[in-house]
Write a protein that holds these residues in place. Structure first.
Motif, short mmCIF file in Angstrom:
data_model
loop_
_atom_site.label_atom_id
_atom_site.label_comp_id
_atom_site.label_asym_id
_atom_site.label_seq_id
_atom_site.Cartn_x
_atom_site.Cartn_y
_atom_site.Cartn_z
N VAL A 52 5.41 10.51 -11.60
CA VAL A 52 6.19 10.05 -10.45
C VAL A 52 5.71 8.67 -10.01
O VAL A 52 6.53 7.77 -9.73
CB VAL A 52 6.10 11.06 -9.28
N LEU A 53 4.41 8.47 -9.95
CA LEU A 53 3.87 7.16 -9.56
C LEU A 53 4.35 6.06 -10.50
O LEU A 53 4.73 4.97 -10.06
CB LEU A 53 2.34 7.20 -9.56
N ARG A 54 4.36 6.35 -11.80
CA ARG A 54 4.85 5.36 -12.77
C ARG A 54 6.35 5.13 -12.59
O ARG A 54 6.84 4.00 -12.62
CB ARG A 54 4.57 5.84 -14.21
N ASP A 55 7.07 6.23 -12.41
CA ASP A 55 8.52 6.15 -12.27
C ASP A 55 8.92 5.35 -11.02
O ASP A 55 9.90 4.60 -11.04
CB ASP A 55 9.09 7.57 -12.18
N LEU B 211 0.84 -1.21 0.00
CA LEU B 211 0.00 0.00 0.00
C LEU B 211 0.87 1.25 0.00
O LEU B 211 1.88 1.32 0.71
CB LEU B 211 -0.91 0.01 1.24
N THR B 212 0.47 2.25 -0.79
CA THR B 212 1.17 3.53 -0.84
C THR B 212 0.23 4.66 -0.43
O THR B 212 -0.93 4.70 -0.84
CB THR B 212 1.70 3.81 -2.26
N ILE B 213 0.76 5.55 0.40
CA ILE B 213 0.06 6.79 0.73
C ILE B 213 0.73 7.92 -0.04
O ILE B 213 1.94 8.14 0.08
CB ILE B 213 0.12 7.10 2.25
N VAL C 228 4.66 2.43 -8.56
CA VAL C 228 3.50 2.25 -7.68
C VAL C 228 2.37 1.61 -8.48
O VAL C 228 1.81 2.23 -9.39
CB VAL C 228 3.04 3.60 -7.10
N THR C 229 2.04 0.38 -8.14
CA THR C 229 0.97 -0.34 -8.85
C THR C 229 -0.11 -0.85 -7.91
O THR C 229 -1.21 -1.18 -8.35
CB THR C 229 1.56 -1.54 -9.63
N LEU D 83 -4.94 3.57 -11.95
CA LEU D 83 -4.59 3.59 -10.52
C LEU D 83 -5.51 2.64 -9.75
O LEU D 83 -6.70 2.53 -10.03
CB LEU D 83 -4.74 5.01 -9.95
N ASP D 84 -4.94 2.00 -8.73
CA ASP D 84 -5.70 1.14 -7.84
C ASP D 84 -6.09 1.97 -6.61
O ASP D 84 -5.45 1.88 -5.56
CB ASP D 84 -4.86 -0.07 -7.45
#
Length: 311
Positions: free
Chosen positions: A109-112, A49-51, A115-116, A142-143
């Protein structure tokens, strides 16, 4: 008349050590449109999980340092991005200061950063419409597991509150001055920011936060280029995120706003709650426009509840 005890307390506050700010494990930048979009991370890179934190207008990711510390024991990755024109991402020309472009920076940034997995999106002030734009325009990729919107808005920023004043004759005067002499306006801004600590203390904070916090807030403002003000404010005059209703309907969340917020008043957060029935709407007593500073526990608790609800 001050008693000895009160005088000592005041002197202690004035001599308090500066706040260390954000604690992170990694930092870097992602190139997009010729800009190095700066990011920070804390926690395991392989966390499920990412915040994601999206900060407010004319400050930086460091505004969330208390929340990052409070949630550091959770098995999550915390990712913070300095919006274009802010923080270590640095200044950009006014015409490049657009909400949707800032949202696309964050997506890059999320792709780099790979973050999946499930993503909780936290947005404050300007970070509200930017994070809503991110979710609205990139929902399919995005999930999304939830969101916390703090002092946010879906209507144009200048429809209500203090920005409404700036959208009128005051804003027109400042724009004319900026067009005629950007260097003069920058000097005026530099001079004005020297008075920021007492102004912020009197106008933004109604709960006791301590001198060091107000000074930390002022320092972030002082590092923001004038072009950032000019660019984003023009876009915020008309930018709407009402179309985010479709994606918001699919996720849980929290809407937090200070009862004494004069920048994005309670009415704007109530408007957001009308299109987001799954969100818990909480008015924070005596909080102003900076709940991450003056109501940090409420912000951290909202995020943590979403984290624990992800199964």
């Amino acid at each position: 008349m001050f008693t000895g005890k009160k005088r000592t307390s005041l002197l202690d506050a004035l001599s308090a050590r500066p706040i260390a700010g954000l604690t992170y494990d990694r930092e870097g930048s992602t190139l997009r449109q010729g800009l190095n979009i700066h990011w920070y991370e804390r926690g395991p890179e392989d966390a499920d999980l990412t915040i994601l934190y999206v900060h407010g207008f004319n400050i930086s990711s460091e505004e969330f340092y208390m929340q990052v510390d409070a949630l550091a024991s959770l098995p999550v990755r915390q990712l913070l991005v300095d919006l274009r024109g802010h923080g270590k991402t640095g200044p950009v020309p006014p015409h490049m200061c657009q909400v949707d472009d800032a949202a696309d920076d964050i997506y890059a940034v999320l792709r780099d950063r790979g973050v999946t997995g499930p993503l909780i999106v936290v947005g404050h002030s300007l970070g509200g419409p930017v994070s809503l734009s991110l979710m609205r325009r990139h929902a399919a990729a995005l999930d999304l597991a939830g969101s916390v919107q703090i002092s946010s808005t879906v209507d144009p920023f200048a429809d209500q509150g203090m920005p409404q004043v700036l959208a009128g004759w005051v804003g027109s005067l400042l724009e004319d001055l900026y067009t005629a002499s950007p260097r003069l306006m920058q000097r005026l801004l530099t001079l004005g920011t020297r008075l920021l600590v007492p102004v912020l203390a009197l106008g933004f904070y109604f709960r006791p936060v301590g001198y060091a916090v107000v000074k930390f807030h002022a320092a972030m403002i002082q590092r923001t280029a004038l072009d950032t003000y000019a660019g984003f404010f023009d876009d915020l005059l008309t930018h709407s995120e009402l179309a985010a209703a479709d994606v918001l309907a699919t996720i849980p969340g929290y809407i937090l706003v200070g009862s004494r917020d004069s920048v994005t008043p309670v009415s704007q957060s109530r408007r957001l709650s009308e299109i987001w029935p799954r969100a818990y709407f909480q008015v924070l007593p005596e909080s102003g426009h900076m709940p991450p500073f003056d109501a940090p526990g409420a912000v951290s608790t909202a995020i943590e509840r979403l984290v624990r609800g992800v199964g």
